[in-house]
Design a protein around this motif. Structure first.
Motif, PDB file in Angstrom:
ATOM      1  N   GLN A  70      20.395  34.364  28.017  1.00 49.79           N
ATOM      2  CA  GLN A  70      19.209  34.953  28.629  1.00 49.79           C
ATOM      3  C   GLN A  70      17.938  34.322  28.064  1.00 49.79           C
ATOM      4  OE1 GLN A  70      19.182  37.216  31.137  1.00 49.79           O
ATOM      5  NE2 GLN A  70      16.946  37.062  31.224  1.00 49.79           N
ATOM      6  N   THR A  71      17.901  34.190  26.718  1.00 48.27           N
ATOM      7  CA  THR A  71      16.765  33.553  26.068  1.00 48.27           C
ATOM      8  C   THR A  71      17.217  32.861  24.797  1.00 48.27           C
ATOM      9  OG1 THR A  71      14.642  33.925  24.948  1.00 48.27           O
ATOM     10  CG2 THR A  71      16.201  35.756  24.954  1.00 48.27           C
ATOM     11  N   ALA A  72      16.621  31.720  24.513  1.00 44.94           N
ATOM     12  CA  ALA A  72      16.979  30.981  23.300  1.00 44.94           C
ATOM     13  C   ALA A  72      16.387  31.611  22.055  1.00 44.94           C
ATOM     14  CB  ALA A  72      16.500  29.536  23.424  1.00 44.94           C
ATOM     15  N   GLU A  73      15.407  32.503  22.224  1.00 42.54           N
ATOM     16  CA  GLU A  73      14.688  33.064  21.074  1.00 42.54           C
ATOM     17  C   GLU A  73      15.582  33.929  20.196  1.00 42.54           C
ATOM     18  OE1 GLU A  73      11.665  32.156  20.264  1.00 42.54           O
ATOM     19  OE2 GLU A  73      11.636  30.867  22.037  1.00 42.54           O
ATOM     20  N   CYS A 107      25.386  36.317  22.743  1.00 40.25           N
ATOM     21  CA  CYS A 107      25.212  36.653  24.168  1.00 40.25           C
ATOM     22  C   CYS A 107      25.212  35.403  25.034  1.00 40.25           C
ATOM     23  CB  CYS A 107      23.929  37.462  24.384  1.00 40.25           C
ATOM     24  SG  CYS A 107      24.002  39.112  23.673  1.00 40.25           S
ATOM     25  N   SER A 108      26.170  34.523  24.800  1.00 44.94           N
ATOM     26  CA  SER A 108      26.243  33.276  25.552  1.00 44.94           C
ATOM     27  C   SER A 108      27.460  33.267  26.464  1.00 44.94           C
ATOM     28  CB  SER A 108      26.314  32.081  24.599  1.00 44.94           C
ATOM     29  OG  SER A 108      27.557  32.024  23.938  1.00 44.94           O
ATOM     30  N   MET A 117      15.946  24.483  25.068  1.00 47.07           N
ATOM     31  CA  MET A 117      17.317  24.487  24.568  1.00 47.07           C
ATOM     32  C   MET A 117      17.672  23.147  23.936  1.00 47.07           C
ATOM     33  SD  MET A 117      18.683  27.517  25.294  1.00 47.07           S
ATOM     34  CE  MET A 117      20.434  27.393  25.533  1.00 47.07           C
ATOM     35  N   VAL A 118      17.149  22.054  24.519  1.00 46.24           N
ATOM     36  CA  VAL A 118      17.470  20.720  23.996  1.00 46.24           C
ATOM     37  C   VAL A 118      16.960  20.575  22.563  1.00 46.24           C
ATOM     38  CG1 VAL A 118      17.007  18.259  24.243  1.00 46.24           C
ATOM     39  CG2 VAL A 118      17.558  19.624  26.254  1.00 46.24           C
ATOM     40  N   SER A 119      15.733  21.001  22.315  1.00 53.10           N
ATOM     41  CA  SER A 119      15.155  20.856  20.981  1.00 53.10           C
ATOM     42  C   SER A 119      15.905  21.674  19.943  1.00 53.10           C
ATOM     43  CB  SER A 119      13.684  21.263  21.002  1.00 53.10           C
ATOM     44  OG  SER A 119      13.548  22.644  21.304  1.00 53.10           O
ATOM     45  N   ARG A 120      16.577  22.714  20.359  1.00 53.18           N
ATOM     46  CA  ARG A 120      17.322  23.560  19.433  1.00 53.18           C
ATOM     47  C   ARG A 120      18.739  23.038  19.186  1.00 53.18           C
ATOM     48  NH1 ARG A 120      14.532  28.665  19.334  1.00 53.18           N
ATOM     49  NH2 ARG A 120      12.912  28.700  20.930  1.00 53.18           N
ATOM     50  N   PHE A 121      19.329  22.389  20.196  1.00 56.35           N
ATOM     51  CA  PHE A 121      20.730  22.001  20.086  1.00 56.35           C
ATOM     52  C   PHE A 121      20.939  20.555  19.650  1.00 56.35           C
ATOM     53  CE2 PHE A 121      22.979  25.262  23.051  1.00 56.35           C
ATOM     54  CZ  PHE A 121      22.482  26.286  22.255  1.00 56.35           C
ATOM     55  N   LEU A 134      31.923  13.740  30.203  1.00 59.11           N
ATOM     56  CA  LEU A 134      31.728  15.187  30.279  1.00 59.11           C
ATOM     57  C   LEU A 134      30.249  15.468  30.493  1.00 59.11           C
ATOM     58  CD1 LEU A 134      32.704  18.179  29.814  1.00 59.11           C
ATOM     59  CD2 LEU A 134      32.198  17.798  27.390  1.00 59.11           C
ATOM     60  N   THR A 135      29.941  16.382  31.384  1.00 54.57           N
ATOM     61  CA  THR A 135      28.561  16.809  31.619  1.00 54.57           C
ATOM     62  C   THR A 135      28.433  18.290  31.273  1.00 54.57           C
ATOM     63  OG1 THR A 135      28.270  15.201  33.395  1.00 54.57           O
ATOM     64  CG2 THR A 135      26.725  17.046  33.339  1.00 54.57           C
ATOM     65  N   LEU A 136      27.488  18.627  30.391  1.00 53.47           N
ATOM     66  CA  LEU A 136      27.226  20.011  30.026  1.00 53.47           C
ATOM     67  C   LEU A 136      25.863  20.424  30.565  1.00 53.47           C
ATOM     68  CD1 LEU A 136      28.447  20.066  26.306  1.00 53.47           C
ATOM     69  CD2 LEU A 136      29.740  20.551  28.383  1.00 53.47           C
ATOM     70  N   CYS A 137      25.848  21.501  31.307  1.00 58.46           N
ATOM     71  CA  CYS A 137      24.608  22.048  31.870  1.00 58.46           C
ATOM     72  C   CYS A 137      24.185  23.232  30.998  1.00 58.46           C
ATOM     73  CB  CYS A 137      24.833  22.502  33.303  1.00 58.46           C
ATOM     74  SG  CYS A 137      25.544  21.226  34.367  1.00 58.46           S
ATOM     75  N   ILE A 138      23.074  23.061  30.297  1.00 57.92           N
ATOM     76  CA  ILE A 138      22.648  24.029  29.289  1.00 57.92           C
ATOM     77  C   ILE A 138      21.339  24.657  29.747  1.00 57.92           C
ATOM     78  CG2 ILE A 138      22.044  24.332  26.856  1.00 57.92           C
ATOM     79  CD1 ILE A 138      23.563  21.635  26.371  1.00 57.92           C
ATOM     80  N   TRP A 139      21.305  25.974  29.886  1.00 56.43           N
ATOM     81  CA  TRP A 139      20.079  26.595  30.390  1.00 56.43           C
ATOM     82  C   TRP A 139      19.961  28.041  29.934  1.00 56.43           C
ATOM     83  CZ3 TRP A 139      20.233  30.339  34.553  1.00 56.43           C
ATOM     84  CH2 TRP A 139      21.518  30.565  35.062  1.00 56.43           C
TER      85      TRP A 139
END
Length: 419
Positions: free
Chosen positions: A86-89, A69-70, A1-5, A22-27
């Motif tokens: 569900q998936t970054a793809e 779908c986020s 997710m990091v490489s995409r965002f 601010l802390t964002l938890c991205i998964w």
């Protein structure tokens, strides 16, 4: 997710901070093998815009965006946000171009700023905000200026602060453009990151780090313009009524961001009342756009425009609240155009028109989409007028809601009297 965002935000990178604001938890579940808990509410609690009925308070914000779908969650007391898919793809291209938009929207609102759907470019004399709904020429105008050497802040979404003077902040270093327009920007086309998908997607350009010297983190705002495509030999900038520019700024911002309402409406109203507004009529030669805007900004610097006369208040000083007009329609091709015209004839400036098509089989949808104004249009299976009204309420942004049946007409000045 990091490489995409990260690429869209990398121009704002700062040294590591052990006590972030601010802390964002991205998964995502696919790469972490960790599932999200199921939604604690039925599907009919979810809206097109992302709002989830019953799961929003001053502290907690929640939104679900159907197309990507986020799930977006924010705790404004602990300053913690969650973004999950569900998936970054399967994320669509615009998510990489402007990631975490909903979380930034909530965070900026807490910090007395506003995320706006607009572009911004500037010169040494300051910046202009370029606004309007899709396909009016925002990206064409902004990228023509970038190719002409302007400073760049945004193509799609910007952050605005009003005090002490209007400022525009860069959030994303990307730009989106219709594929058939890429050839008009030969100096920028090499930055397109999705050339293999242009038959289905807009071209997404990542301007950082190649144009890092043109990308500024912030600039003072001097004016607001909205483009109009005209078959002209030259370009014209003409003054525009502040309510017209406010509607242009409000429509897409308030139809895309979850839980927008009075705060966003009032913020846009204050911004449009503090800056001069203009229509930029686009001519044939795109190379003339940066010349026209550069001359315009230089002229404003030498002879500042007077503060706009605010028409946002009644004679007693009361501000105009946003009113959502909900029109349910079923097979109303004979009436819908007149019903919308009747709403506009009320001459109430702060309007959101929502039309809910209750499963029409005639040309209702075709007629609505041809109307020359911004309408929020939803279509559902036939459920009756009460069901259609409730569907409109779910996505309404106004402080007040009013209903108009498609085959009814209001008497003169009815809406002002109701307000």
């Amino acid at each position: 997710m990091v490489s995409r965002f990260i690429p869209a935000l990398d121009h704002l990178r700062i040294p590591e901070n052990n006590s972030p604001d601010l802390t964002l938890c991205i998964w995502d579940s696919f790469s972490t093998s960790t599932q999200m808990v199921p939604p604690p509410c039925p599907r009919n609690c979810f809206t097109d815009r992302g709002d989830i009925w019953g799961f929003n308070s001053r502290r907690i914000k929640t939104a679900f965006h159907w197309i990507e779908c986020s799930l977006n969650l924010m705790d404004l007391e602990t300053n913690t946000g969650i973004y999950w898919v569900q998936t970054a793809e399967t994320l669509p291209y615009w998510v990489y171009a402007s990631p975490l938009r909903t979380l930034f929207h909530w965070w900026m609102e807490k910090n007395e700023c506003q995320l706006l759907h607009a572009a911004a470019v500037g010169t040494e004399h300051g910046a202009v905000l370029i606004t309007g709904k899709g396909e009016v020429g925002k990206s064409t105008t902004a990228l023509s200026c970038v190719q002409g050497g302007f400073y760049y802040l945004a193509d799609d979404y910007v952050v605005i602060r009003l005090e002490p003077e209007p400022l525009v902040y860069s959030l994303y270093s990307t730009a989106k453009l219709n594929a058939d327009f890429v050839a008009n920007f030969p100096d920028l086309s090499k930055f397109v990151k999705n050339p293999e998908n242009l038959d289905q997607e807009k071209a997404v350009m990542f301007l950082h780090p190649n144009l890092k010297n043109q990308i500024l983190p912030e600039m003072p705002l001097k004016a607001i313009i909205t483009p109009r495509i005209r078959n002209l030999d030259d370009f014209r900038l003409t003054p525009l009524n502040r309510w017209a520019i406010q509607r242009a700024m409000s429509f897409t911002t308030m139809s895309q961001l979850p839980y927008v309402g009075c705060y966003t409406h009032d913020f846009i109203g204050k911004l449009s009342s503090r800056l001069p507004s203009y229509v930029l009529e686009l001519g044939k030669d795109l190379r003339r756009i940066p010349v026209a805007i550069s001359d315009f900004l230089a002229g404003l610097s030498a002879h500042p425009a007077p503060s706009p006369i605010s028409s946002c208040t009644h004679a007693d000083g009361e501000t105009r609240p946003l009113v959502s007009v909900i029109i349910p329609v079923f097979n109303g091709e004979r009436f819908i155009a007149d019903a919308v015209k009747n709403v506009l004839s009320q001459n109430y400036p702060a309007l959101e028109i929502i039309v809910v098509d209750d499963g029409s089989k005639d040309k209702t949808e075709e007629i609505i989409k041809q109307l020359p104004l911004d309408i929020r249009y939803f279509k559902q299976e036939n459920g009756g007028p009460a069901s259609a009204r409730n569907r409109g309420i779910k996505d309404a942004s106004g402080e007040f809601i009013v209903f108009l049946d498609v085959d009814d007409l209001w008497p003169e000045n009815n809406l002002n009297i109701l307000v």
